[in-house]
Design a protein around this motif. Structure first.
Motif, PDB file in Angstrom:
ATOM      1  N   ASN A   5      -5.624   0.785  -2.401  1.00  0.00           N
ATOM      2  CA  ASN A   5      -5.317   0.888  -3.951  1.00  0.00           C
ATOM      3  C   ASN A   5      -3.782   1.061  -4.011  1.00  0.00           C
ATOM      4  OD1 ASN A   5      -7.893   1.647  -4.610  1.00  0.00           O
ATOM      5  ND2 ASN A   5      -7.494   3.886  -3.797  1.00  0.00           N
ATOM      6  N   ASP A   6      -3.342   0.561  -5.019  1.00  0.00           N
ATOM      7  CA  ASP A   6      -1.977   0.393  -5.362  1.00  0.00           C
ATOM      8  C   ASP A   6      -1.694   1.846  -6.162  1.00  0.00           C
ATOM      9  OD1 ASP A   6      -1.166  -2.455  -5.122  1.00  0.00           O
ATOM     10  OD2 ASP A   6      -2.691  -2.658  -6.611  1.00  0.00           O
ATOM     11  N   SER A   7      -0.690   2.431  -5.588  1.00  0.00           N
ATOM     12  CA  SER A   7      -0.179   3.977  -5.617  1.00  0.00           C
ATOM     13  C   SER A   7      -0.786   4.900  -4.744  1.00  0.00           C
ATOM     14  CB  SER A   7      -0.536   4.603  -7.165  1.00  0.00           C
ATOM     15  OG  SER A   7      -1.910   4.900  -7.081  1.00  0.00           O
ATOM     16  N   CYS A   8      -0.192   6.002  -4.780  1.00  0.00           N
ATOM     17  CA  CYS A   8      -0.800   7.231  -3.619  1.00  0.00           C
ATOM     18  C   CYS A   8      -1.848   7.801  -4.168  1.00  0.00           C
ATOM     19  CB  CYS A   8       0.483   7.767  -3.319  1.00  0.00           C
ATOM     20  SG  CYS A   8       1.654   7.145  -2.124  1.00  0.00           S
ATOM     21  N   GLY A   9      -2.394   7.393  -5.469  1.00  0.00           N
ATOM     22  CA  GLY A   9      -3.533   8.234  -6.023  1.00  0.00           C
ATOM     23  C   GLY A   9      -4.514   7.047  -6.342  1.00  0.00           C
ATOM     24  N   ALA A  10      -5.058   7.247  -7.505  1.00  0.00           N
ATOM     25  CA  ALA A  10      -5.983   6.168  -8.098  1.00  0.00           C
ATOM     26  C   ALA A  10      -5.336   4.789  -8.447  1.00  0.00           C
ATOM     27  CB  ALA A  10      -6.856   6.610  -9.312  1.00  0.00           C
ATOM     28  N   ASP A  11      -6.061   3.666  -8.025  1.00  0.00           N
ATOM     29  CA  ASP A  11      -5.820   2.614  -8.428  1.00  0.00           C
ATOM     30  C   ASP A  11      -4.822   2.262  -9.571  1.00  0.00           C
ATOM     31  OD1 ASP A  11      -5.168  -0.286  -7.122  1.00  0.00           O
ATOM     32  OD2 ASP A  11      -6.440  -0.890  -8.868  1.00  0.00           O
ATOM     33  N   ILE A  12      -3.657   1.409  -9.608  1.00  0.00           N
ATOM     34  CA  ILE A  12      -2.942   1.207 -11.023  1.00  0.00           C
ATOM     35  C   ILE A  12      -2.903  -0.259 -11.016  1.00  0.00           C
ATOM     36  CG2 ILE A  12      -1.866   3.537 -11.339  1.00  0.00           C
ATOM     37  CD1 ILE A  12       0.774   2.078 -10.203  1.00  0.00           C
ATOM     38  N   ASP A  13      -2.612  -0.817 -12.236  1.00  0.00           N
ATOM     39  CA  ASP A  13      -2.423  -2.201 -12.508  1.00  0.00           C
ATOM     40  C   ASP A  13      -1.228  -2.675 -12.963  1.00  0.00           C
ATOM     41  OD1 ASP A  13      -5.091  -2.804 -11.759  1.00  0.00           O
ATOM     42  OD2 ASP A  13      -5.636  -2.476 -13.902  1.00  0.00           O
ATOM     43  N   GLN A  14      -0.085  -1.595 -13.362  1.00  0.00           N
ATOM     44  CA  GLN A  14       1.193  -1.602 -13.618  1.00  0.00           C
ATOM     45  C   GLN A  14       1.745  -0.448 -13.545  1.00  0.00           C
ATOM     46  OE1 GLN A  14       0.647  -2.423 -18.143  1.00  0.00           O
ATOM     47  NE2 GLN A  14       0.833  -4.640 -17.645  1.00  0.00           N
ATOM     48  N   GLN A  15       3.186  -0.696 -13.169  1.00  0.00           N
ATOM     49  CA  GLN A  15       4.261   0.307 -12.916  1.00  0.00           C
ATOM     50  C   GLN A  15       5.444  -0.095 -13.451  1.00  0.00           C
ATOM     51  OE1 GLN A  15       4.101   0.205  -8.506  1.00  0.00           O
ATOM     52  NE2 GLN A  15       6.435  -0.265  -8.530  1.00  0.00           N
ATOM     53  N   THR A  16       6.367   1.124 -13.582  1.00  0.00           N
ATOM     54  CA  THR A  16       7.818   0.831 -14.096  1.00  0.00           C
ATOM     55  C   THR A  16       8.824   0.622 -13.058  1.00  0.00           C
ATOM     56  OG1 THR A  16       8.158   3.163 -14.305  1.00  0.00           O
ATOM     57  CG2 THR A  16       7.063   2.230 -16.432  1.00  0.00           C
ATOM     58  N   SER A  17       8.490   1.048 -11.802  1.00  0.00           N
ATOM     59  CA  SER A  17       9.598   1.115 -10.938  1.00  0.00           C
ATOM     60  C   SER A  17       9.626  -0.369 -10.396  1.00  0.00           C
ATOM     61  CB  SER A  17       9.076   2.184  -9.694  1.00  0.00           C
ATOM     62  OG  SER A  17      10.128   2.142  -8.443  1.00  0.00           O
TER      63      SER A  17
ATOM     64  N   THR B  15      -1.052   7.033  11.924  1.00  0.00           N
ATOM     65  CA  THR B  15      -2.410   7.149  11.257  1.00  0.00           C
ATOM     66  C   THR B  15      -2.698   7.503   9.900  1.00  0.00           C
ATOM     67  OG1 THR B  15      -2.342   9.475  12.181  1.00  0.00           O
ATOM     68  CG2 THR B  15      -3.313   7.753  13.648  1.00  0.00           C
ATOM     69  N   ALA B  16      -1.345   7.701   9.220  1.00  0.00           N
ATOM     70  CA  ALA B  16      -1.491   8.123   7.741  1.00  0.00           C
ATOM     71  C   ALA B  16      -2.247   6.905   6.994  1.00  0.00           C
ATOM     72  CB  ALA B  16      -0.059   8.055   7.184  1.00  0.00           C
ATOM     73  N   VAL B  17      -2.991   7.292   5.845  1.00  0.00           N
ATOM     74  CA  VAL B  17      -3.465   6.527   5.219  1.00  0.00           C
ATOM     75  C   VAL B  17      -2.940   6.574   3.810  1.00  0.00           C
ATOM     76  CG1 VAL B  17      -5.838   7.152   6.355  1.00  0.00           C
ATOM     77  CG2 VAL B  17      -5.201   8.283   4.441  1.00  0.00           C
ATOM     78  N   SER B  18      -1.786   6.610   3.698  1.00  0.00           N
ATOM     79  CA  SER B  18      -0.981   6.268   2.310  1.00  0.00           C
ATOM     80  C   SER B  18       0.459   5.865   2.777  1.00  0.00           C
ATOM     81  CB  SER B  18      -0.752   7.471   1.444  1.00  0.00           C
ATOM     82  OG  SER B  18      -0.110   8.536   2.004  1.00  0.00           O
ATOM     83  N   ALA B  19       1.228   5.213   1.965  1.00  0.00           N
ATOM     84  CA  ALA B  19       2.539   4.805   2.490  1.00  0.00           C
ATOM     85  C   ALA B  19       3.369   4.407   1.255  1.00  0.00           C
ATOM     86  CB  ALA B  19       2.552   3.436   3.309  1.00  0.00           C
ATOM     87  N   THR B  20       4.552   4.729   1.315  1.00  0.00           N
ATOM     88  CA  THR B  20       5.661   4.234   0.450  1.00  0.00           C
ATOM     89  C   THR B  20       6.703   3.745   0.844  1.00  0.00           C
ATOM     90  OG1 THR B  20       5.010   6.402  -0.939  1.00  0.00           O
ATOM     91  CG2 THR B  20       7.112   5.190  -1.537  1.00  0.00           C
ATOM     92  N   ARG B  21       7.384   2.364   0.109  1.00  0.00           N
ATOM     93  CA  ARG B  21       8.292   1.564   0.600  1.00  0.00           C
ATOM     94  C   ARG B  21       9.158   1.638  -0.594  1.00  0.00           C
ATOM     95  NH1 ARG B  21      10.470   0.013   5.315  1.00  0.00           N
ATOM     96  NH2 ARG B  21      11.878  -1.962   5.091  1.00  0.00           N
ATOM     97  N   SER B  22      10.566   2.295  -0.191  1.00  0.00           N
ATOM     98  CA  SER B  22      11.611   2.283  -1.275  1.00  0.00           C
ATOM     99  C   SER B  22      12.719   1.462  -1.074  1.00  0.00           C
ATOM    100  CB  SER B  22      11.917   3.790  -1.268  1.00  0.00           C
ATOM    101  OG  SER B  22      10.986   4.648  -1.705  1.00  0.00           O
ATOM    102  N   GLY B  23      13.749   1.243  -2.057  1.00  0.00           N
ATOM    103  CA  GLY B  23      14.922   0.589  -1.716  1.00  0.00           C
ATOM    104  C   GLY B  23      14.559  -0.942  -1.940  1.00  0.00           C
ATOM    105  N   LEU B  24      13.383  -1.053  -2.762  1.00  0.00           N
ATOM    106  CA  LEU B  24      13.307  -2.538  -3.054  1.00  0.00           C
ATOM    107  C   LEU B  24      14.041  -3.029  -4.212  1.00  0.00           C
ATOM    108  CD1 LEU B  24       9.431  -2.487  -2.342  1.00  0.00           C
ATOM    109  CD2 LEU B  24      11.214  -3.340  -0.917  1.00  0.00           C
ATOM    110  N   SER B  25      14.071  -4.412  -4.487  1.00  0.00           N
ATOM    111  CA  SER B  25      14.517  -4.932  -5.743  1.00  0.00           C
ATOM    112  C   SER B  25      13.784  -6.046  -6.357  1.00  0.00           C
ATOM    113  CB  SER B  25      16.025  -5.618  -5.171  1.00  0.00           C
ATOM    114  OG  SER B  25      16.640  -6.018  -6.294  1.00  0.00           O
TER     115      SER B  25
END
Length: 267
Positions: free
Chosen positions: A172-184, A226-236
């Protein structure tokens, strides 16, 4: 077992599978031992390349016919004729059979590292004994066993190498329910589920981010533990870019599974 037909890698894990030749007359626990690779026969005992046509309890390699072994993993029922030589064998584990389990029921030892017990000819000898005394007799199908009409095919004992990577799941896109668009435009998040590896278990996940399904042009494959979620920051990220997250699992033998990927999120 001749492991040469399975693999030449001693690092692999194996699973021992047996089938009950007939219905179980009662619940019982069985020990599994491996004959040590340095075993040296003596006194009329067969060597590691024993032939089933000449094998009996009194000459089977690793057996202790002089006295009953006792205590813990080396205890064996008095009706079985003896125990095993602790100096010639290594205890691997136990498996259980339930009361009334039907013929054909699969049982045996879970995935175990057996590479250290394979000799130079690719042979491994496993020894099965009762874990406790019992008056019941259990039958396990041999390679000569032929199921009756209507029963499932080959019931021969099997040693199965773990050469498959974990099965993929849902991303899934996002750390919750799947999303199709984001502002970040600086952060991509994902979570996943339903990955599985019944043979040896998942030890870690790797994830990547790309501008196409399965792509890695934004983030190469990265260990996520073993984590089943991830976040990558600092992108452009550029507005209008669609990002896809890919995830693959790695099992305890090092087998890498086929990647699963998200349906994408547009910035």
């Amino acid at each position: 077992f001749d492991t040469g037909a399975l693999t030449t890698s001693v690092a692999l894990l194996y699973r021992l599978e047996l089938r009950l030749g007939e219905a179980s007359p009662g619940a019982a626990t069985f020990n599994v031992f491996a004959l040590d690779p340095g075993f040296t026969p003596g006194g009329g005992v067969l060597d590691r390349d024993w032939d089933e046509g000449s094998l009996v309890w009194s000459n089977a390699p690793g057996n202790d016919t002089s006295t009953y072994a006792s205590g813990g993993a080396y205890n064996v029922g008095g009706d079985s004729g003896g125990g095993v030589h602790a100096g010639d064998t290594t205890f691997l584990g136990t498996f259980t059979v339930g009361n009334g389990d039907p013929g054909g029921t699969i049982c045996g030892l879970g995935t175990t590292a057996l590479g250290g017990y394979v000799d130079g000819n690719g042979l491994i000898t496993l020894i099965i004994t009762r874990a406790s005394d019992t008056d019941t007799n259990h039958s396990f199908a041999s390679k000569e066993f032929r199921p009756e009409e209507g029963e499932l095919g080959d019931w021969a004992p099997s040693l199965i190498a773990d050469i498959r990577g974990p099965a993929g799941g849902t991303v899934n896109d996002s750390c919750g329910a799947d999303i199709d668009q984001q502002t970040s435009i600086t952060t991509i998040e994902a979570n996943w589920s339903e990955f599985a590896d019944p043979e040896s278990g998942i030890t870690r996940y790797e994830w990547a981010i790309g501008t196409s399904a399965g792509g890695t042009d934004i983030l190469g494959w990265t260990d996520n533990g073993t984590a089943v979620s991830a976040t990558r920051s600092g992108l452009s990220l550029s507005m209008g870019t669609t990002c896809f997250v890919s995830v693959r699992a790695v099992d305890s033998v090092g087998n890498v599974g086929v990647a699963a990927f998200s349906d994408g999120v547009t910035v």
